[in-house]
Structures are given as C-alpha cells and as structure tokens.
Scaffold this active site. Structure first.
Site, PDB file in Angstrom:
ATOM      1  CE  LYS A 111      -4.185  -1.978   1.783  1.00 60.17           C
ATOM      2  NZ  LYS A 111      -5.172  -2.106   2.818  1.00 60.17           N
ATOM      3  CE  LYS A 192      -5.982  -8.100  -1.325  1.00 59.41           C
ATOM      4  NZ  LYS A 192      -5.759  -7.897   0.043  1.00 59.41           N
ATOM      5  CE  LYS A 195     -13.638  -3.992   1.991  1.00 59.18           C
ATOM      6  NZ  LYS A 195     -13.194  -3.813   3.359  1.00 59.18           N
TER       7      LYS A 195
HETATM    8  P1  TYM Z   1     -10.672  -6.085   5.008  1.00 62.14           P
HETATM    9  O1  TYM Z   1     -11.680  -5.073   5.394  1.00 62.14           O
HETATM   10  O2  TYM Z   1      -9.720  -5.735   3.927  1.00 62.14           O
HETATM   11  O3  TYM Z   1     -11.393  -7.432   4.558  1.00 62.14           O
HETATM   12  C1  TYM Z   1     -12.375  -8.075   5.362  1.00 62.14           C
HETATM   13  C2  TYM Z   1     -12.197  -9.575   5.247  1.00 62.14           C
HETATM   14  O4  TYM Z   1     -12.312 -10.007   3.892  1.00 62.14           O
HETATM   15  C3  TYM Z   1     -11.197 -10.814   3.521  1.00 62.14           C
HETATM   16  N1  TYM Z   1     -10.890 -10.596   2.100  1.00 62.14           N
HETATM   17  C4  TYM Z   1     -10.829 -11.578   1.179  1.00 62.14           C
HETATM   18  N2  TYM Z   1     -11.004 -12.906   1.283  1.00 62.14           N
HETATM   19  C5  TYM Z   1     -10.889 -13.625   0.150  1.00 62.14           C
HETATM   20  N3  TYM Z   1     -10.606 -13.094  -1.069  1.00 62.14           N
HETATM   21  C6  TYM Z   1     -10.423 -11.761  -1.223  1.00 62.14           C
HETATM   22  N4  TYM Z   1     -10.163 -11.231  -2.416  1.00 62.14           N
HETATM   23  C7  TYM Z   1     -10.530 -10.934  -0.046  1.00 62.14           C
HETATM   24  N5  TYM Z   1     -10.410  -9.602   0.159  1.00 62.14           N
HETATM   25  C8  TYM Z   1     -10.627  -9.411   1.483  1.00 62.14           C
HETATM   26  C9  TYM Z   1     -10.064 -10.323   4.421  1.00 62.14           C
HETATM   27  O5  TYM Z   1      -9.056 -11.297   4.555  1.00 62.14           O
HETATM   28  C10 TYM Z   1     -10.800 -10.043   5.711  1.00 62.14           C
HETATM   29  O6  TYM Z   1     -10.924 -11.222   6.481  1.00 62.14           O
HETATM   30  N6  TYM Z   1      -7.174  -5.865   8.581  1.00 62.14           N
HETATM   31  C11 TYM Z   1      -8.489  -6.358   8.256  1.00 62.14           C
HETATM   32  C12 TYM Z   1      -9.569  -5.837   9.179  1.00 62.14           C
HETATM   33  C13 TYM Z   1      -9.342  -6.072  10.642  1.00 62.14           C
HETATM   34  C14 TYM Z   1      -9.468  -7.298  11.323  1.00 62.14           C
HETATM   35  C15 TYM Z   1      -9.242  -6.988  12.702  1.00 62.14           C
HETATM   36  C16 TYM Z   1      -9.717  -8.598  10.917  1.00 62.14           C
HETATM   37  C17 TYM Z   1      -9.067  -5.108  11.572  1.00 62.14           C
HETATM   38  N7  TYM Z   1      -9.013  -5.658  12.799  1.00 62.14           N
HETATM   39  C18 TYM Z   1      -9.284  -7.984  13.669  1.00 62.14           C
HETATM   40  C19 TYM Z   1      -9.751  -9.587  11.900  1.00 62.14           C
HETATM   41  C20 TYM Z   1      -9.534  -9.285  13.256  1.00 62.14           C
HETATM   42  C21 TYM Z   1      -8.851  -5.920   6.852  1.00 62.14           C
HETATM   43  O7  TYM Z   1      -8.308  -4.980   6.337  1.00 62.14           O
HETATM   44  O8  TYM Z   1      -9.889  -6.595   6.292  1.00 62.14           O
END
Ligand code: TYM
Length: 326
Positions: A111, A192, A195
């Site tokens: 990023k 992947k 968003k």
């Molecule tokens: P975030 O908001 O980017 O994504 C939310 C969840 O979706 C999963 N994900 C995917 N899984 C499969 N294929 C994809 N292309 C894909 N894109 C996203 C992510 O792995 C995630 O599980 N850092 C985290 C948010 C977070 C969090 C936490 C998660 C903050 N605190 C505590 C677990 C526990 C994030 O940016 O997810």
C-alpha cells in the site's frame, strides 16, 4: 465456548471476496462460538477518507453484515471506534511490536508503494488489529488469506507480552477457509479481488444487480486452453471460478474440476451459484436499509457488550505493565 472475533473495514463496497473469504464464516461461527464482529472504522482512517462517505459506508456495512446473517442475538456486532479500549491497547501493542516487524508487513509495503500520502497509522495498523483481537481473548479469527501475516504478528505480540509481564492474553489462531480464502479479480486473476475501484468488471459487489453479477462471471478471463483443472499457478482464471463455485456450494474446488470438460458450463454454474448466494442477502438488505434507528440500536447494544469485556482486560494490562492506577 471458544471466542471468535473478526473485523472488516468500511472502505469501498463489500465484495464477493469478503463474503467467501470471511463473512460467510462469521455467520456459521456464531452458532458454536461466543462471537464478536466489528466494523473497523479506525482502520479505515489509515488512508484519507471523505467524512460523509465514511459515515455512510460504516452504517451501510453494519446493515450488510446483518443482511448476510449476523444475528445480534447470537453475536456482538459493534463499531470499533465505539469501544475506545481498542485504541489504548493499540498503543501498548505499538510499543510491544518492533519497527522491523511492522516494516516487514507485506500489506504495508504494497500500500505504501502506491499511496501519495503514507500515514503513520498505515504503518502501525497491525498493532491496532492485534489490539482488536487480544482485548477480547479471542481464540479464533476467521479471515481471508491476505490477513495471515497480520495474525502471525498478533500471535507473536501476545506471546511476547505474556512472557514479559505474565499470562495476560490468549494466543489466537487464524481460521482461513479451504475454498474462497483468496478470491481473485475476474479480469486479472493473478490479483486478488479488492475494494478499490480499479476493476469494476473484475469485482462482484454484494449489492450488484444480479444480472450484472452473472455477466461478470460469464465474462471472466480464463485462458486459451480448454482443460478444466484446479491449478492456481498455471490456470489462475479457471481455478478462481472453481474456488468461487466451491465456496458458494460448500464443495472442494479440486473435486469440482472433474465435473467439467469445458469452460462454458463451469462459468454458467459459477454464475448461478453466486446469484443464489447474493439473492437473499440483497432482499434482506433492502428491508434493513430502511430501518436506520433499528441498526443504530443494535450497534449501541453491541458496543455496550463489547466494552464490558474490553474494559477489565485493559485494566489488567495497565496493571501488568506498571501504569499507576487511581
Ligand atoms: P478487510 O476489510 O480488507 O477485509 C475483510 C475480510 O475479507 C477478507 N478478504 C478476502 N477474502 C478472500 N478473497 C479476497 N479477495 C478478499 N479480500 C478481502 C479479508 O481477509 C478479511 O478477512 N485488517 C483487516 C480488518 C481487521 C481485522 C481486525 C480482521 C481489523 N481488525 C481484527 C480480523 C480481526 C482488513 O483490512 O480486512
């Protein structure tokens, strides 16, 4: 009962990768675990956000979580910034992590390479994520594959803190699904699904018109061969479709491959499976989005429950590290 915690950022639209990699497992997990799910709005601030949009997407995301089946009777659903204890513990985690560990995080590297403005928060992001998890003594964290490294750091920080100050935190396990852990972009199947708005044809939003969603699958990039085989390196496009179909229907992508000799029927089945997953979500979302006060009431209750768990843990941490109480 084991405790589960996970989070999702209110940035951009919620897509099929989020659902198959994480959110559908949140729903399943809530019946056998004490589960907490949060919309991590503070994590969204690591990159510049338009205030009005952030406000709207946070509420919308909470409603999408309810629409996919998060049941406030079964789970604690809340907004991260409503539980200030996360931020206090995040500072302690920043001071527990080393600069080198944070610098090695691949998401930060990726990023920060492309961003015009790299905030300090983008760098320390994984310490806040560790705090989200550790403050609740979560045993299990259902996430997609892209969060694996953050989870490993969380475990390392818990182990380090426990060995310095005595047993304080549960060391959590990542729960990464077999199918759907890395849903790829339908137009660029080596990246992947994400968003960002760069690839609208490659990304299926949960609220996409169903006909549009089906067309995106049918137009997915495959390759010039015809053989259907699960091989993410040599055949990323076809393997992605098999993973999507597998994750939507609860089947193994490798086994599914033997049902097909051509790409057309695979695409048709994957499109149908995605539509069947999205249809009830969209119906419930339409009902829920009309009831903003109802959603806010659920979030208020969730924050209260979460705070009641987080506050004693933070008190214990402060005591352990020697902060003077009054
Ligand atoms: P975030 O908001 O980017 O994504 C939310 C969840 O979706 C999963 N994900 C995917 N899984 C499969 N294929 C994809 N292309 C894909 N894109 C996203 C992510 O792995 C995630 O599980 N850092 C985290 C948010 C977070 C969090 C936490 C998660 C903050 N605190 C505590 C677990 C526990 C994030 O940016 O997810």
């Amino acid at each position: 009962m084991p405790r589960v915690l996970s989070g999702i950022k209110p940035t951009g639209k919620v897509h099929l990768g989020n659902l198959l990699g994480a959110l559908q497992h949140w729903v399943a997990d809530q019946y056998e675990n004490d589960s907490l799910y949060c919309v991590v709005d503070l994590h969204a601030l690591t990159v510049p956000q338009d205030p009005a949009t952030l406000h709207e997407t946070t509420l919308q995301l909470a409603q999408i979580l309810l629409a996919i089946g998060i049941d406030p009777e079964q789970s604690t659903l809340f907004i991260q910034s409503h539980v200030h204890e996360h931020i206090e513990l995040a500072w302690v985690m920043e001071c527990t992590a080393s600069f080198g560990e944070l610098r090695r995080m691949t998401q930060f590297k990726d990023k920060s390479e492309t961003a015009d403005f790299v905030s300090g928060g983008l760098f320390t992001y994984p310490a806040l994520m560790a705090a989200d998890i550790l403050i609740y003594d979560a045993d299990k964290v259902p996430v997609g594959d892209d969060q694996r490294q953050h989870l490993e750091l969380t475990r390392d920080l818990a182990i380090r803190f426990n060995s310095r100050y005595g047993e304080t935190f549960v060391v959590p396990e990542a729960a990464i699904p077999k199918a759907g852990a890395r849903v790829m972009d339908l137009q660029q199947p080596t990246s992947k699904m994400s968003k960002s708005d760069d690839s609208p044809q490659g990304t299926i939003d949960l609220l996409d018109d169903l006909g549009v969603a089906a067309r995106k699958i049918k137009r997915a990039v495959t390759d010039t061969e015809t053989e259907v085989r699960f091989d993410p390196v040599a055949k990323p496009g076809v393997s992605n479709l098999l993973s999507i179909l597998g994750a939507c229907t609860g089947q193994n992508p490798e086994d599914l491959a033997s049902n097909y000799t051509q790409y057309g029927p695979l695409k048709a089945d994957a499109a149908d499976a995605v539509v069947e997953v999205l249809r009830p979500i969209q119906k419930r979302y339409a009902e829920l989005s009309a009831d903003q006060p109802g959603t806010l009431a659920i979030l208020g209750q969730g924050a209260g429950k979460a705070r009641a768990m987080a506050a004693p843990k933070l008190r214990l941490v402060k005591e352990r590290i020697g902060l003077l109480g009054i």
